[in-house]
Each structure stands twice: as C-alpha cells, then as structure tokens.
Design a protein around this motif. Sequence first.
Motif, PDB file in Angstrom:
ATOM      1  N   VAL B   4      41.367 -77.961  -7.878  1.00 44.12           N
ATOM      2  CA  VAL B   4      40.200 -77.599  -7.076  1.00 44.12           C
ATOM      3  C   VAL B   4      39.603 -78.870  -6.497  1.00 44.12           C
ATOM      4  CG1 VAL B   4      37.889 -76.610  -7.149  1.00 44.12           C
ATOM      5  CG2 VAL B   4      39.731 -75.577  -8.494  1.00 44.12           C
ATOM      6  N   THR B   5      39.322 -78.833  -5.207  1.00 41.98           N
ATOM      7  CA  THR B   5      38.756 -80.001  -4.536  1.00 41.98           C
ATOM      8  C   THR B   5      37.401 -79.651  -3.931  1.00 41.98           C
ATOM      9  OG1 THR B   5      40.967 -80.821  -3.992  1.00 41.98           O
ATOM     10  CG2 THR B   5      39.120 -81.743  -2.757  1.00 41.98           C
ATOM     11  N   GLN B   6      36.414 -80.439  -4.313  1.00 43.02           N
ATOM     12  CA  GLN B   6      35.097 -80.348  -3.683  1.00 43.02           C
ATOM     13  C   GLN B   6      34.847 -81.708  -3.062  1.00 43.02           C
ATOM     14  OE1 GLN B   6      33.468 -78.399  -7.616  1.00 43.02           O
ATOM     15  NE2 GLN B   6      31.915 -78.145  -6.035  1.00 43.02           N
ATOM     16  N   ALA B   7      34.971 -81.766  -1.774  1.00 41.06           N
ATOM     17  CA  ALA B   7      35.010 -83.065  -1.114  1.00 41.06           C
ATOM     18  C   ALA B   7      33.665 -83.785  -1.102  1.00 41.06           C
ATOM     19  CB  ALA B   7      35.543 -82.912   0.308  1.00 41.06           C
ATOM     20  N   GLN B   8      32.611 -83.047  -0.870  1.00 45.39           N
ATOM     21  CA  GLN B   8      31.306 -83.718  -0.737  1.00 45.39           C
ATOM     22  C   GLN B   8      30.754 -83.974  -2.133  1.00 45.39           C
ATOM     23  OE1 GLN B   8      31.321 -80.047   0.296  1.00 45.39           O
ATOM     24  NE2 GLN B   8      30.128 -80.073   2.188  1.00 45.39           N
ATOM     25  N   THR B   9      30.364 -85.196  -2.399  1.00 42.76           N
ATOM     26  CA  THR B   9      29.845 -85.475  -3.734  1.00 42.76           C
ATOM     27  C   THR B   9      28.345 -85.212  -3.808  1.00 42.76           C
ATOM     28  OG1 THR B   9      29.743 -87.782  -3.069  1.00 42.76           O
ATOM     29  CG2 THR B   9      31.606 -87.129  -4.428  1.00 42.76           C
ATOM     30  N   GLU B  10      27.587 -85.761  -2.853  1.00 42.81           N
ATOM     31  CA  GLU B  10      26.146 -85.540  -2.866  1.00 42.81           C
ATOM     32  C   GLU B  10      25.675 -85.092  -1.493  1.00 42.81           C
ATOM     33  OE1 GLU B  10      23.708 -88.311  -4.979  1.00 42.81           O
ATOM     34  OE2 GLU B  10      21.973 -87.919  -3.704  1.00 42.81           O
ATOM     35  N   ILE B  11      24.855 -84.053  -1.507  1.00 41.07           N
ATOM     36  CA  ILE B  11      24.332 -83.503  -0.261  1.00 41.07           C
ATOM     37  C   ILE B  11      22.822 -83.417  -0.389  1.00 41.07           C
ATOM     38  CG2 ILE B  11      24.366 -81.515   1.304  1.00 41.07           C
ATOM     39  CD1 ILE B  11      27.045 -80.754  -0.150  1.00 41.07           C
ATOM     40  N   SER B  12      22.129 -84.003   0.578  1.00 41.99           N
ATOM     41  CA  SER B  12      20.662 -83.917   0.595  1.00 41.99           C
ATOM     42  C   SER B  12      20.226 -83.065   1.775  1.00 41.99           C
ATOM     43  CB  SER B  12      20.048 -85.307   0.725  1.00 41.99           C
ATOM     44  OG  SER B  12      20.313 -86.072  -0.423  1.00 41.99           O
ATOM     45  N   VAL B  13      19.308 -82.152   1.516  1.00 38.34           N
ATOM     46  CA  VAL B  13      18.768 -81.312   2.576  1.00 38.34           C
ATOM     47  C   VAL B  13      17.261 -81.226   2.401  1.00 38.34           C
ATOM     48  CG1 VAL B  13      20.856 -79.931   2.865  1.00 38.34           C
ATOM     49  CG2 VAL B  13      19.105 -79.179   1.251  1.00 38.34           C
ATOM     50  N   VAL B  14      16.601 -80.931   3.506  1.00 37.40           N
ATOM     51  CA  VAL B  14      15.163 -80.707   3.452  1.00 37.40           C
ATOM     52  C   VAL B  14      14.944 -79.234   3.133  1.00 37.40           C
ATOM     53  CG1 VAL B  14      13.017 -80.751   4.768  1.00 37.40           C
ATOM     54  CG2 VAL B  14      14.717 -82.563   5.087  1.00 37.40           C
ATOM     55  N   GLU B  15      13.934 -78.973   2.362  1.00 41.43           N
ATOM     56  CA  GLU B  15      13.626 -77.602   1.967  1.00 41.43           C
ATOM     57  C   GLU B  15      13.649 -76.667   3.175  1.00 41.43           C
ATOM     58  OE1 GLU B  15       9.889 -77.321  -0.066  1.00 41.43           O
ATOM     59  OE2 GLU B  15      10.654 -75.795  -1.432  1.00 41.43           O
ATOM     60  N   LYS B  16      14.214 -75.496   2.955  1.00 40.22           N
ATOM     61  CA  LYS B  16      14.359 -74.415   3.937  1.00 40.22           C
ATOM     62  C   LYS B  16      15.595 -74.579   4.819  1.00 40.22           C
ATOM     63  CE  LYS B  16       9.491 -73.183   4.019  1.00 40.22           C
ATOM     64  NZ  LYS B  16       8.248 -73.057   4.790  1.00 40.22           N
ATOM     65  N   GLU B  17      16.252 -75.691   4.751  1.00 40.23           N
ATOM     66  CA  GLU B  17      17.532 -75.813   5.461  1.00 40.23           C
ATOM     67  C   GLU B  17      18.614 -75.071   4.681  1.00 40.23           C
ATOM     68  OE1 GLU B  17      17.259 -80.123   7.760  1.00 40.23           O
ATOM     69  OE2 GLU B  17      18.399 -79.952   5.900  1.00 40.23           O
ATOM     70  N   ASP B  18      19.680 -74.706   5.391  1.00 41.70           N
ATOM     71  CA  ASP B  18      20.836 -74.105   4.737  1.00 41.70           C
ATOM     72  C   ASP B  18      21.788 -75.218   4.310  1.00 41.70           C
ATOM     73  OD1 ASP B  18      21.136 -71.327   7.115  1.00 41.70           O
ATOM     74  OD2 ASP B  18      19.637 -71.777   5.569  1.00 41.70           O
ATOM     75  N   VAL B  19      22.524 -74.954   3.246  1.00 42.37           N
ATOM     76  CA  VAL B  19      23.525 -75.927   2.799  1.00 42.37           C
ATOM     77  C   VAL B  19      24.794 -75.174   2.406  1.00 42.37           C
ATOM     78  CG1 VAL B  19      22.504 -75.940   0.474  1.00 42.37           C
ATOM     79  CG2 VAL B  19      24.023 -77.783   1.165  1.00 42.37           C
ATOM     80  N   THR B  20      25.930 -75.693   2.845  1.00 42.36           N
ATOM     81  CA  THR B  20      27.220 -75.085   2.519  1.00 42.36           C
ATOM     82  C   THR B  20      28.057 -76.060   1.720  1.00 42.36           C
ATOM     83  OG1 THR B  20      27.239 -73.623   4.441  1.00 42.36           O
ATOM     84  CG2 THR B  20      29.366 -74.139   3.445  1.00 42.36           C
ATOM     85  N   LEU B  21      28.585 -75.567   0.615  1.00 44.63           N
ATOM     86  CA  LEU B  21      29.434 -76.363  -0.267  1.00 44.63           C
ATOM     87  C   LEU B  21      30.873 -75.881  -0.116  1.00 44.63           C
ATOM     88  CD1 LEU B  21      27.154 -76.260  -3.446  1.00 44.63           C
ATOM     89  CD2 LEU B  21      27.065 -77.818  -1.485  1.00 44.63           C
TER      90      LEU B  21
END
Lengths: 111, 114
Positions: B4-21
């Motif tokens: 299993v590969t999860q390429a992104q190690t750390e993702i920062s978002v501002v509250e209320k933004e969408d985030v996809t892993l």
Amino acid sequence: DVKVTQSSRYLVKRTGEKVFLECVQDMDHENMFWYRQDPGLGLRLIYFSYDVKMKEKGDIPEGYSVSREKKERFSLILESASTNQTSMYLCASIGGNYEQYFGPGTRLTVT
Amino acid sequence: AQKVTQAQTEISVVEKEDVTLDCVYETRDTTYYLFWYKQPPSGELVFLIRRNSFDEQNEISGRYSWNFQKSTSSFNFTITASQVVDSAVYFCALVNYGNNRLAFGKGNQVVVIP
C-alpha cells in the motif's frame, strides 16, 4: 464493543532491562498482532499469533519475543531493551471480517 | 505480495477546505479488503471503513467519502469541509482474503489549521 487493552500507555526503561508489554482482548479473537510505529515508517509488524502458543515472525522480529499462553492475552517481550527500541507499540486483534481492532498503544522510551 | 502506498506524508489545510488522501495498492489476489484508519493524537487507531474487492460503490459517511477504483488500484479518501478535529494520521490498509496480515501504508498526517 471489542476492547483491546494494553498494560501501560507510557513506559520508561533502561538499556538492558527486560521489558514486558501486555495486551488483552475480550472478543475471543484467535489472531493477535504486535506492531511498532515510528515516524515516517508507518506500522511495522513485529510478531503475530493465530492461536494459543502459536506465533509467527512479522517483518521486524529481531530483539523481540512473544508469549501467548491464553487466548485473550498476547505479550511482547524485549529481552534486553536498547535505545533503538524506543517507539510506540500497538497491539491488535482481528475479527472474522478482517477488521483489526487496536489497543491504545504503549509509548516506550529506553534510556 | 501486497503493498500500500500513500504518497503524501503531511497535508495542511485551512478549516473548511476539502482534503483528499490518495491510496494506491498492489496485490495479485482477486479477493481482498481495503481499510482506512484514523489515528488521532491520543494514539489509538480508529476504524473508518472496510471495502471488499467486489464492491466498487463509492461510500459517503457524513463529511467522509471514499472512492474505490479497481482499474487504477486506488482507494482514495476525502474529508469535506475539514474541521480541527480531523487533524490526525490516516492509514490505508489492505488484506488478502484468507490472510490475516494487513499491509499498511505509511500514513498521511493531516493538519487542519483553524
């Protein structure tokens, strides 16, 4: 609810000490696992057990041993703790649907 | 073998933004299960979803949704309108049918900034 408990949340030991980490599950699961978790490395399997007194090595068994005398209890043993074994240790058991249920983890520091 | 590969190690978002892993997996088996787990700062891994290889329907649970595509061997996870409580490490995992050893990705650290 499945419950997996671990004997300690935080543990500090000295180099060379023998360390026991205990894990108990209350759902009569046959399969139990020990992982260690380190930053950037994810979860790595140390040992697992598919029945009482049965065990198999995982990916990083060196420096560890395990004991499963009763179905509900799976112990991880560090025979002679070393600083490179400082880590978060997670125990899990698996149900019939392949879902793993995790304990809260033990954060072990070896000084 | 399973991976299993999860390429992104750390993702920062501002509250209320969408985030996809993103989660990409490898297996030779035709029957397998995929999982997502959440690990909040307290440390305990919390099960979020299980999907078997024969069920490609996407799933939505509140602000969480999952997109399973066998053609690209991906099982992506989206958090809509992120909240500070979503700050955690998220793990994708795979197990082949008949084998109890899960293969985990290395995890995505999600930081939601208020």
